[in-house]
Design a protein around this motif. Structure first.
Motif, PDB file in Angstrom:
ATOM      1  N   PHE A 213       0.829  -1.203   0.000  1.00 31.02           N
ATOM      2  CA  PHE A 213       0.000   0.000   0.000  1.00 31.02           C
ATOM      3  C   PHE A 213       0.868   1.260   0.000  1.00 31.02           C
ATOM      4  CE2 PHE A 213      -3.395  -2.736   1.990  1.00 31.02           C
ATOM      5  CZ  PHE A 213      -4.213  -2.737   0.871  1.00 31.02           C
ATOM      6  N   ARG A 214       1.869   1.306   0.843  1.00 33.12           N
ATOM      7  CA  ARG A 214       2.736   2.482   0.907  1.00 33.12           C
ATOM      8  C   ARG A 214       3.536   2.654  -0.375  1.00 33.12           C
ATOM      9  NH1 ARG A 214       5.329   2.501   6.994  1.00 33.12           N
ATOM     10  NH2 ARG A 214       3.404   2.985   8.101  1.00 33.12           N
ATOM     11  N   SER A 215       4.030   1.564  -0.922  1.00 30.23           N
ATOM     12  CA  SER A 215       4.799   1.627  -2.157  1.00 30.23           C
ATOM     13  C   SER A 215       3.932   2.143  -3.303  1.00 30.23           C
ATOM     14  CB  SER A 215       5.367   0.254  -2.493  1.00 30.23           C
ATOM     15  OG  SER A 215       6.107   0.314  -3.680  1.00 30.23           O
ATOM     16  N   MET A 216       2.699   1.665  -3.396  1.00 31.87           N
ATOM     17  CA  MET A 216       1.802   2.140  -4.451  1.00 31.87           C
ATOM     18  C   MET A 216       1.522   3.630  -4.290  1.00 31.87           C
ATOM     19  SD  MET A 216      -0.934  -0.884  -5.269  1.00 31.87           S
ATOM     20  CE  MET A 216      -1.533  -1.055  -3.600  1.00 31.87           C
ATOM     21  N   PHE A 217       1.349   4.090  -3.056  1.00 29.64           N
ATOM     22  CA  PHE A 217       1.083   5.510  -2.821  1.00 29.64           C
ATOM     23  C   PHE A 217       2.284   6.364  -3.231  1.00 29.64           C
ATOM     24  CE2 PHE A 217       1.320   9.265  -0.106  1.00 29.64           C
ATOM     25  CZ  PHE A 217       0.147   9.908  -0.500  1.00 29.64           C
ATOM     26  N   VAL A 218       3.473   5.979  -2.782  1.00 25.13           N
ATOM     27  CA  VAL A 218       4.681   6.742  -3.116  1.00 25.13           C
ATOM     28  C   VAL A 218       4.924   6.717  -4.619  1.00 25.13           C
ATOM     29  CG1 VAL A 218       7.202   6.768  -2.878  1.00 25.13           C
ATOM     30  CG2 VAL A 218       5.762   6.448  -0.865  1.00 25.13           C
ATOM     31  N   ALA A 219       4.838   5.541  -5.229  1.00 23.02           N
ATOM     32  CA  ALA A 219       5.105   5.422  -6.662  1.00 23.02           C
ATOM     33  C   ALA A 219       4.066   6.169  -7.483  1.00 23.02           C
ATOM     34  CB  ALA A 219       5.145   3.952  -7.063  1.00 23.02           C
ATOM     35  N   SER A 220       2.800   6.106  -7.098  1.00 22.35           N
ATOM     36  CA  SER A 220       1.752   6.817  -7.839  1.00 22.35           C
ATOM     37  C   SER A 220       1.914   8.324  -7.720  1.00 22.35           C
ATOM     38  CB  SER A 220       0.369   6.398  -7.337  1.00 22.35           C
ATOM     39  OG  SER A 220       0.164   5.032  -7.563  1.00 22.35           O
ATOM     40  N   SER A 221       2.261   8.783  -6.543  1.00 20.70           N
ATOM     41  CA  SER A 221       2.485  10.223  -6.352  1.00 20.70           C
ATOM     42  C   SER A 221       3.660  10.699  -7.190  1.00 20.70           C
ATOM     43  CB  SER A 221       2.764  10.528  -4.874  1.00 20.70           C
ATOM     44  OG  SER A 221       1.694  10.126  -4.080  1.00 20.70           O
ATOM     45  N   THR A 222       4.734   9.937  -7.173  1.00 23.85           N
ATOM     46  CA  THR A 222       5.908  10.289  -7.971  1.00 23.85           C
ATOM     47  C   THR A 222       5.576  10.241  -9.458  1.00 23.85           C
ATOM     48  OG1 THR A 222       7.287   9.323  -6.251  1.00 23.85           O
ATOM     49  CG2 THR A 222       8.349   9.781  -8.348  1.00 23.85           C
ATOM     50  N   ALA A 223       4.805   9.244  -9.878  1.00 21.69           N
ATOM     51  CA  ALA A 223       4.419   9.126 -11.286  1.00 21.69           C
ATOM     52  C   ALA A 223       3.604  10.338 -11.717  1.00 21.69           C
ATOM     53  CB  ALA A 223       3.619   7.846 -11.507  1.00 21.69           C
ATOM     54  N   ALA A 224       2.681  10.772 -10.876  1.00 19.64           N
ATOM     55  CA  ALA A 224       1.862  11.932 -11.235  1.00 19.64           C
ATOM     56  C   ALA A 224       2.720  13.198 -11.349  1.00 19.64           C
ATOM     57  CB  ALA A 224       0.763  12.127 -10.199  1.00 19.64           C
ATOM     58  N   LEU A 225       3.597  13.414 -10.381  1.00 18.90           N
ATOM     59  CA  LEU A 225       4.424  14.627 -10.409  1.00 18.90           C
ATOM     60  C   LEU A 225       5.392  14.638 -11.588  1.00 18.90           C
ATOM     61  CD1 LEU A 225       5.173  15.030  -6.601  1.00 18.90           C
ATOM     62  CD2 LEU A 225       3.681  16.447  -8.016  1.00 18.90           C
ATOM     63  N   VAL A 226       6.079  13.534 -11.795  1.00 15.32           N
ATOM     64  CA  VAL A 226       7.043  13.473 -12.898  1.00 15.32           C
ATOM     65  C   VAL A 226       6.304  13.510 -14.238  1.00 15.32           C
ATOM     66  CG1 VAL A 226       8.823  12.040 -14.003  1.00 15.32           C
ATOM     67  CG2 VAL A 226       8.787  12.296 -11.524  1.00 15.32           C
ATOM     68  N   GLY A 227       5.173  12.837 -14.319  1.00 14.28           N
ATOM     69  CA  GLY A 227       4.386  12.857 -15.550  1.00 14.28           C
ATOM     70  C   GLY A 227       3.912  14.252 -15.907  1.00 14.28           C
ATOM     71  N   LEU A 228       3.405  14.985 -14.916  1.00 16.41           N
ATOM     72  CA  LEU A 228       2.954  16.353 -15.182  1.00 16.41           C
ATOM     73  C   LEU A 228       4.115  17.266 -15.566  1.00 16.41           C
ATOM     74  CD1 LEU A 228       0.303  16.795 -12.349  1.00 16.41           C
ATOM     75  CD2 LEU A 228      -0.113  16.616 -14.815  1.00 16.41           C
ATOM     76  N   ALA A 229       5.248  17.101 -14.887  1.00 16.46           N
ATOM     77  CA  ALA A 229       6.413  17.934 -15.208  1.00 16.46           C
ATOM     78  C   ALA A 229       6.905  17.657 -16.628  1.00 16.46           C
ATOM     79  CB  ALA A 229       7.532  17.686 -14.194  1.00 16.46           C
ATOM     80  N   THR A 230       6.999  16.387 -17.003  1.00 13.83           N
ATOM     81  CA  THR A 230       7.477  16.067 -18.359  1.00 13.83           C
ATOM     82  C   THR A 230       6.446  16.463 -19.407  1.00 13.83           C
ATOM     83  OG1 THR A 230       6.721  13.778 -18.124  1.00 13.83           O
ATOM     84  CG2 THR A 230       9.045  14.226 -17.655  1.00 13.83           C
ATOM     85  N   ALA A 231       5.160  16.396 -19.074  1.00 12.27           N
ATOM     86  CA  ALA A 231       4.119  16.835 -20.012  1.00 12.27           C
ATOM     87  C   ALA A 231       4.223  18.336 -20.238  1.00 12.27           C
ATOM     88  CB  ALA A 231       2.740  16.464 -19.485  1.00 12.27           C
ATOM     89  N   ALA A 232       4.505  19.090 -19.184  1.00 11.43           N
ATOM     90  CA  ALA A 232       4.655  20.537 -19.330  1.00 11.43           C
ATOM     91  C   ALA A 232       5.853  20.866 -20.211  1.00 11.43           C
ATOM     92  CB  ALA A 232       4.806  21.183 -17.957  1.00 11.43           C
ATOM     93  N   VAL A 233       6.968  20.198 -19.968  1.00 17.03           N
ATOM     94  CA  VAL A 233       8.165  20.440 -20.781  1.00 17.03           C
ATOM     95  C   VAL A 233       7.903  20.016 -22.229  1.00 17.03           C
ATOM     96  CG1 VAL A 233      10.564  19.719 -21.151  1.00 17.03           C
ATOM     97  CG2 VAL A 233       9.764  20.273 -18.850  1.00 17.03           C
ATOM     98  N   GLY A 234       7.289  18.855 -22.401  1.00 20.42           N
ATOM     99  CA  GLY A 234       6.978  18.380 -23.744  1.00 20.42           C
ATOM    100  C   GLY A 234       5.991  19.287 -24.457  1.00 20.42           C
ATOM    101  N   GLY A 235       5.024  19.823 -23.725  1.00 25.74           N
ATOM    102  CA  GLY A 235       4.071  20.753 -24.323  1.00 25.74           C
ATOM    103  C   GLY A 235       4.729  22.032 -24.785  1.00 25.74           C
ATOM    104  N   ILE A 236       5.677  22.518 -24.015  1.00 21.90           N
ATOM    105  CA  ILE A 236       6.397  23.731 -24.389  1.00 21.90           C
ATOM    106  C   ILE A 236       7.272  23.471 -25.617  1.00 21.90           C
ATOM    107  CG2 ILE A 236       8.223  25.327 -23.657  1.00 21.90           C
ATOM    108  CD1 ILE A 236       7.051  25.042 -20.798  1.00 21.90           C
TER     109      ILE A 236
END
Length: 186
Positions: free
Chosen positions: A36-59
């Motif tokens: 449960f903790r691993s899924m929470f940490v990994a999902s949170s990291t996935a969302a943050l890194v995904g949004l950051a790379t999407a912003a860079v890719g969009g630019i």
């Protein structure tokens, strides 16, 4: 009239039965808690890194969808590996500090693996650092199930240290007060 409190309790009971049937996780500890903790940490990291790379890719390209997919996958993998490494480091530290407690929880969580028969010399972090991922995972699960006891040990040690500091400060304050009183009276 619908009793919402009873229906919530009933749903909780069904979830508890489901978790118990797939691995005795009615109250997550050990391997269930790690997952449960691993899924929470990994999902949170996935969302943050995904949004950051999407912003860079969009630019850069005008579309960030592919960048989000790649970034979130890398974020999930990175978050999982980081959580595993940090959990292992804390479990190894707990093994060095409290080997008997960790052996108890290893034996409790994995009685079929014979951890209850380990010699004291085998309950050191250097004996577990280079072992298989499965054995390290067992140690992490034992550390998580022992977390309440480890917290209690930490709280008691902290209370003893605070008590000693307060006594020292009080005795120092009394000594300063005597000297000050003698000086005033003199």
């Amino acid at each position: 009239m619908v009793n919402h409190e009873a229906s919530v309790t009933n749903v909780g009971s069904h979830v508890s039965q489901l978790l118990r049937s797939i691995g005795n996780w009615s109250r997550p500890s050990g391997h269930g808690l790690y997952m449960f903790r691993s899924m929470f940490v990994a999902s949170s990291t996935a969302a943050l890194v995904g949004l950051a790379t999407a912003a860079v890719g969009g630019i850069l390209t005008g579309s960030g969808s592919l960048f989000f997919i790649v970034g979130s996958c890398l974020g999930f993998l990175g978050g999982s590996l980081h959580y595993y490494r940090m959990s292992l480091a804390q479990a190894l530290s707990a093994l060095d500090e409290h080997p008997t407690l960790m052996q108890l929880h290893l034996a409790y969580n994995f009685p079929w693996l014979g951890y209850q028969h380990l010699a004291r010399s085998q309950l050191r972090s250097d004996q577990w650092r280079g072992t298989t991922f499965a054995r390290q995972g067992n140690l992490i699960a034992a550390w998580l199930s022992a977390s309440d006891a480890l917290d209690e040990i930490h709280d008691r040690k902290t209370a003893l240290i605070l008590e000693a500091i307060v006594k020292e400060a009080a005795s120092k304050g009394l000594a300063d007060g005597k000297q000050g009183g003698e000086m005033i009276g003199a």
